[in-house]
Enzyme design. Sequence first.
Site, PDB file in Angstrom:
ATOM      1  N   TYR A   1       0.820  -1.209   0.000  1.00 29.56           N
ATOM      2  CA  TYR A   1       0.000   0.000   0.000  1.00 29.56           C
ATOM      3  C   TYR A   1       0.858   1.265   0.000  1.00 29.56           C
ATOM      4  O   TYR A   1       0.431   2.307  -0.502  1.00 29.56           O
ATOM      5  CB  TYR A   1      -0.884   0.043   1.264  1.00 29.56           C
ATOM      6  CG  TYR A   1      -2.150  -0.756   1.189  1.00 29.56           C
ATOM      7  CD1 TYR A   1      -2.112  -2.141   1.190  1.00 29.56           C
ATOM      8  CD2 TYR A   1      -3.381  -0.123   1.137  1.00 29.56           C
ATOM      9  CE1 TYR A   1      -3.279  -2.887   1.150  1.00 29.56           C
ATOM     10  CE2 TYR A   1      -4.555  -0.852   1.094  1.00 29.56           C
ATOM     11  CZ  TYR A   1      -4.501  -2.238   1.093  1.00 29.56           C
ATOM     12  OH  TYR A   1      -5.659  -2.955   1.044  1.00 29.56           O
TER      13      TYR A   1
ATOM     14  N   LYS B   1       3.264 -15.371   3.275  1.00 32.76           N
ATOM     15  CA  LYS B   1       3.488 -16.144   2.043  1.00 32.76           C
ATOM     16  C   LYS B   1       4.997 -16.392   1.970  1.00 32.76           C
ATOM     17  O   LYS B   1       5.688 -16.001   1.018  1.00 32.76           O
ATOM     18  CB  LYS B   1       2.953 -15.328   0.846  1.00 32.76           C
ATOM     19  CG  LYS B   1       3.002 -16.031  -0.496  1.00 32.76           C
ATOM     20  CD  LYS B   1       1.969 -17.135  -0.663  1.00 32.76           C
ATOM     21  CE  LYS B   1       2.172 -17.852  -1.991  1.00 32.76           C
ATOM     22  NZ  LYS B   1       1.377 -19.099  -2.086  1.00 32.76           N
TER      23      LYS B   1
ATOM     24  N   ASP C   1      -6.461  -7.141   4.445  1.00 26.91           N
ATOM     25  CA  ASP C   1      -7.594  -6.520   3.746  1.00 26.91           C
ATOM     26  C   ASP C   1      -8.473  -7.602   3.131  1.00 26.91           C
ATOM     27  O   ASP C   1      -9.699  -7.608   3.301  1.00 26.91           O
ATOM     28  CB  ASP C   1      -7.052  -5.576   2.662  1.00 26.91           C
ATOM     29  CG  ASP C   1      -8.174  -4.888   1.896  1.00 26.91           C
ATOM     30  OD1 ASP C   1      -9.115  -4.405   2.539  1.00 26.91           O
ATOM     31  OD2 ASP C   1      -8.103  -4.853   0.648  1.00 26.91           O
TER      32      ASP C   1
ATOM     33  N   ASP D   1      -2.685 -18.428   1.224  1.00 25.79           N
ATOM     34  CA  ASP D   1      -3.638 -19.121   0.340  1.00 25.79           C
ATOM     35  C   ASP D   1      -4.364 -20.226   1.109  1.00 25.79           C
ATOM     36  O   ASP D   1      -5.582 -20.369   1.049  1.00 25.79           O
ATOM     37  CB  ASP D   1      -2.935 -19.671  -0.930  1.00 25.79           C
ATOM     38  CG  ASP D   1      -1.629 -20.394  -0.659  1.00 25.79           C
ATOM     39  OD1 ASP D   1      -1.155 -20.376   0.505  1.00 25.79           O
ATOM     40  OD2 ASP D   1      -1.071 -20.994  -1.601  1.00 25.79           O
TER      41      ASP D   1
ATOM     42  N   ASP E   1     -12.505  -9.231   4.493  1.00 25.56           N
ATOM     43  CA  ASP E   1     -13.750  -9.216   3.700  1.00 25.56           C
ATOM     44  C   ASP E   1     -14.288 -10.640   3.583  1.00 25.56           C
ATOM     45  O   ASP E   1     -15.500 -10.873   3.650  1.00 25.56           O
ATOM     46  CB  ASP E   1     -13.532  -8.631   2.296  1.00 25.56           C
ATOM     47  CG  ASP E   1     -13.838  -7.133   2.221  1.00 25.56           C
ATOM     48  OD1 ASP E   1     -13.642  -6.435   3.237  1.00 25.56           O
ATOM     49  OD2 ASP E   1     -14.267  -6.655   1.143  1.00 25.56           O
TER      50      ASP E   1
HETATM   51  C1  IPM Z   1     -10.404  -1.071   3.829  1.00 28.45           C
HETATM   52  C2  IPM Z   1     -10.429  -0.577   2.407  1.00 28.45           C
HETATM   53  C3  IPM Z   1      -9.196   0.263   2.136  1.00 28.45           C
HETATM   54  C4  IPM Z   1      -7.992  -0.651   2.260  1.00 28.45           C
HETATM   55  C5  IPM Z   1      -9.142   1.012   0.789  1.00 28.45           C
HETATM   56  C6  IPM Z   1     -10.370   1.841   0.566  1.00 28.45           C
HETATM   57  C7  IPM Z   1      -7.921   1.875   0.701  1.00 28.45           C
HETATM   58  O1  IPM Z   1     -10.555  -1.631   1.514  1.00 28.45           O
HETATM   59  O2  IPM Z   1     -10.363  -0.239   4.751  1.00 28.45           O
HETATM   60  O3  IPM Z   1     -10.452  -2.280   4.045  1.00 28.45           O
HETATM   61  O4  IPM Z   1      -7.665  -1.388   1.321  1.00 28.45           O
HETATM   62  O5  IPM Z   1      -7.360  -0.616   3.320  1.00 28.45           O
HETATM   63 MN    MN Z   2     -10.965  -3.550   2.477  1.00 29.10          MN
END
Ligand code: IPM
Ligand code: MN
Length: 365
Positions: free
Chosen positions: A141, A186, A242, A218, A246
């Site tokens: 990032y 990884k 990240d 993975d 999710d």
């Molecule tokens: C999160 C989001 C952010 C990230 C983006 C919007 C920069 O996906 O907070 O999880 O990848 O950290």
């Molecule tokens: Mn995110």
Amino acid sequence: MKAHIVTLPGDGVGPEVTAAAVAVLKTIAARCEHVFTFDEQLIGGAAIDATGAPLPTESLAACQRADAVLLGAVGGPKWSDPNAPVRPEQGLLALRAALGVYANLRPLQVHPALADLSPLKNDKLKHVDVLFVRELTGGAYFGVKTRSEDAATDECKYTVAEIERVVRRAFDLGRDRRRHVTSVDKANVLETSRLWRSTVQRIAADYPDVTVEHQLVDSMAMLLLTQPNRYDVVVTENLFGDILTDEAAALAGSLGLLPSASLGDGRRGLYEPIHGSAPDIAGQGVANPVGAILSAALLLRHSLGLEVEAVAIESAVEQVLRHGPHSRDIGGHAGTDEVCDAVLAAIESHADSAAAFFCGARACG
Ligand code: IPM
Ligand code: MN
Ligand code: NAD
């Protein structure tokens, strides 16, 4: 107590869910006679539209003066042109870096009333209680980016110091939980991951009471689906964290449910739901405010030390998830305000029936 909170509603559903979280904080303040002051500032696409910058100097200065920062979400199709000179997401990354909030805590629990929404069979979801600790200010990032006509690079760099501080935070948090830390990397391919793993191994020696396990990312993506209740604290680098969180949100039933706390060395923290600006439902008043409301609970716990008030919010949310009303993403028909009002009512009734508990050891007022 007195506390100054900066709010950064941002884009899409950000303002809708932030308003709900602020309403909850105001109710808590009124109930326990805390004085919370709020200062709303611009970030993301809204800031680009108003000032040209995704994190205006004034917004950052306000955050640096605050006790805590509550953020909604940034981004959306309006600002997603790949050739755009500035992007909303740059504002969020700059804020995380400037506040030095390197440890992003993303707790996952699966509420029994929502287990049917998960793609997994119910029996796999019993006792799922995972705390992801995502490194937040390093890795791909923040590395150097290059771009030519036919090639692009994103440097992924980690120093030992960057790995060590977030890993120590994970072990410290593990000590207050089930004392099991899973480090995800990884290391079979990436040099940064080999440095990560050897740093974790060295630090683990300082925590003989905590067991440590290493998983490749993975395989971890698969294990989260097959054995989610095996995990306690999961610590990993920025990009892996990240993606895995999710995925984890799908186990809970919706991305709209998960909160986060981003912490550095001091008490000031940045609090945001893990979801984005949800452009597909923005402006309709139907976003699930639970992730944002639970982020406000984390704010009370981690930045203000108000544990009893944090638990009051979490119990109120638990009650609403159990009995409804539910927003659309978790199978109901309620709008954002209706869910928020139900949480406020649950806080109020909890306060009325258990005033002594609610105000804890502190005298209210
Ligand atoms: C999160 C989001 C952010 C990230 C983006 C919007 C920069 O996906 O907070 O999880 O990848 O950290
Ligand atoms: Mn995110
Ligand atoms: P998203 O998280 O915005 O949405 C993914 C899906 O989840 C959508 O179907 C959305 O409707 C649903 N969803 C998300 N939050 C919800 C809520 N509170 N209630 C009900 N449903 C919800 O991810 P995306 O669509 O990939 O990204 C949209 C924009 O958000 C992008 O610009 C991205 O960069 C940005 N983003 C910002 C943050 C942040 O500010 N922290 C986090 C993730 C994505």
